[in-house]
Scaffold this active site. Structure first.
Site, PDB file in Angstrom:
ATOM      1  N   LYS A 274      14.475  16.953  28.533  1.00  0.00           N
ATOM      2  CA  LYS A 274      13.581  17.760  27.838  1.00  0.00           C
ATOM      3  C   LYS A 274      13.442  17.322  26.474  1.00  0.00           C
ATOM      4  CE  LYS A 274      14.901  21.705  30.632  1.00  0.00           C
ATOM      5  NZ  LYS A 274      15.996  23.153  30.438  1.00  0.00           N
TER       6      LYS A 274
ATOM      7  N   GLN B 253      20.486  26.247  26.622  1.00  0.00           N
ATOM      8  CA  GLN B 253      20.431  25.664  27.912  1.00  0.00           C
ATOM      9  C   GLN B 253      21.355  26.680  28.759  1.00  0.00           C
ATOM     10  OE1 GLN B 253      18.533  23.290  29.366  1.00  0.00           O
ATOM     11  NE2 GLN B 253      19.783  23.652  31.221  1.00  0.00           N
TER      12      GLN B 253
ATOM     13  N   ASP C 115      11.783  29.927  26.508  1.00  0.00           N
ATOM     14  CA  ASP C 115      12.126  30.294  28.078  1.00  0.00           C
ATOM     15  C   ASP C 115      11.628  31.481  28.554  1.00  0.00           C
ATOM     16  OD1 ASP C 115      12.384  28.685  30.529  1.00  0.00           O
ATOM     17  OD2 ASP C 115      14.423  28.550  30.396  1.00  0.00           O
TER      18      ASP C 115
END
Ligand code: NAP
Length: 286
Positions: free
Chosen positions: A53, A97, A120
């Site tokens: 990412k 994460q 997210d």
């Protein structure tokens, strides 16, 4: 024989588009969008995802920082880092994460995130906006699924969509996105009776479970769009939830694993980071 939905190619086109918009943003504001990833512990798969990412962000002109915390990090230490990143004007997106080590509670981390930096889309604010039909920052994988489905040109209004898996990360937001496109949506899970009876109705079938070969050819409607989100590591290979070779004979479109949803998730993270930067620097609501 189904047409293969090439997530790598579609993701590459989206990354190019994001790169152009990032360049324009940077020229307008004299600062580029910036993403901070938080990695806790030593899970090799998570470390690889974060590296990929970060690399993808840098490639489109998004500044990227990774905060790697030891596995023994306390909840308070993690929340303190979130507070510091929330306060930094030069950080527009924050990506904790998942999964976090077991002793840490992901929900309270997402509750703490500034919703405008929640790239997210997992904070209660962003999850609530999606469920109210007023999305702002939407989870990346479901956005990637929707882009793949849209790329088929299949008309979603009135279509039957079945999503297998109801997690907050994938299944539930995917169902809400398809609902917003006016599909008639069924959400299946581990307690669903006779899964095949539902999936056989699906014009669009999304599998987001993490069980290899859960979806077999007899469970798929001929001509359906089949999107396989599942990722399971088996003997150094990555496999999805769909019995690819057999289902390919029945479906109209199908995503491969790897090379389907995975690259789209990363592309959508870049798009969300740009959106987050715009929300903070340019204001507005969307
Ligand atoms: P999760 O939180 O473990 O959720 C799995 C879901 O599958 C749950 O809702 C569960 O039902 C349901 N389920 C389990 N067994 C089932 C069965 N036999 N029949 C029907 N439903 C069943 O996983 P997740 O985070 O949503 O991720 C799903 C998969 O996608 C995983 O393989 C993950 O690695 C992968 N993934 C891929 C990407 C990507 O970018 N490609 C991104 C994120 C996740 P209950 O709710 O009843 O337990």
């Amino acid at each position: 024989m189904a047409e293969i939905l090439d997530g790598r190619a579609l993701a590459a086109r989206i990354r190019e588009e994001v790169q152009r918009e990032v360049e324009a943003f940077t020229a307008r504001h004299g600062t580029s969008p910036a993403l901070a990833a938080i990695l806790v512990g030593d899970d090799p798969a998570s470390a690889l995802y974060v590296r990929n990412k970060a690399r993808a962000a840098t490639a489109v002109g998004i500044r990227s920082e990774t905060f790697h915390l030891p596995a023994r990090t306390s909840q308070q230490e993690l929340l303190d880092l979130v507070d510091r990143l929330n306060a930094r004007e030069d950080v527009h997106g924050i990506l904790p994460q998942l999964p976090l080590p077991e002793h840490l509670d992901p929900e309270s981390v997402f509750e703490r995130l500034d919703p405008r930096k929640d790239v997210d889309g997992l904070s209660p604010y962003n999850a609530g906006r999606l469920s109210l039909g007023r999305p702002q920052l939407v989870p990346c994988t479901p956005l990637g699924v929707l882009e793949l489905v849209r790329s088929t040109g299949v008309h979603l209004a009135g279509a039957r969509a079945v999503v297998v898996g109801r997690s907050n990360l994938v299944g539930k937001p995917t169902a809400l996105l398809l609902l917003a496109e006016h599909a008639t949506v069924t959400l299946c899970h581990s307690r669903t009776r006779d899964l095949g009876a539902h999936t056989r109705q699906a014009d669009v079938l999304v599998a987001a479970v993490g069980r290899p070969r859960l979806v077999t050819a007899d469970m798929v409607k001929p001509g359906a769009v089949v999107v396989d989100v599942g990722i399971t590591r088996q003997d150094d290979r990555i496999v999805g939830d769909v019995d690819f070779d057999a289902v390919r004979e029945v479906a109209g479109w199908i995503t491969p694993v790897p090379g389907g949803v995975g690259p789209m998730t990363v592309a959508m993270l870049l798009r969300n980071t740009l959106r987050a930067a715009r929300l903070q620097v340019e204001g507005g609501d969307r």
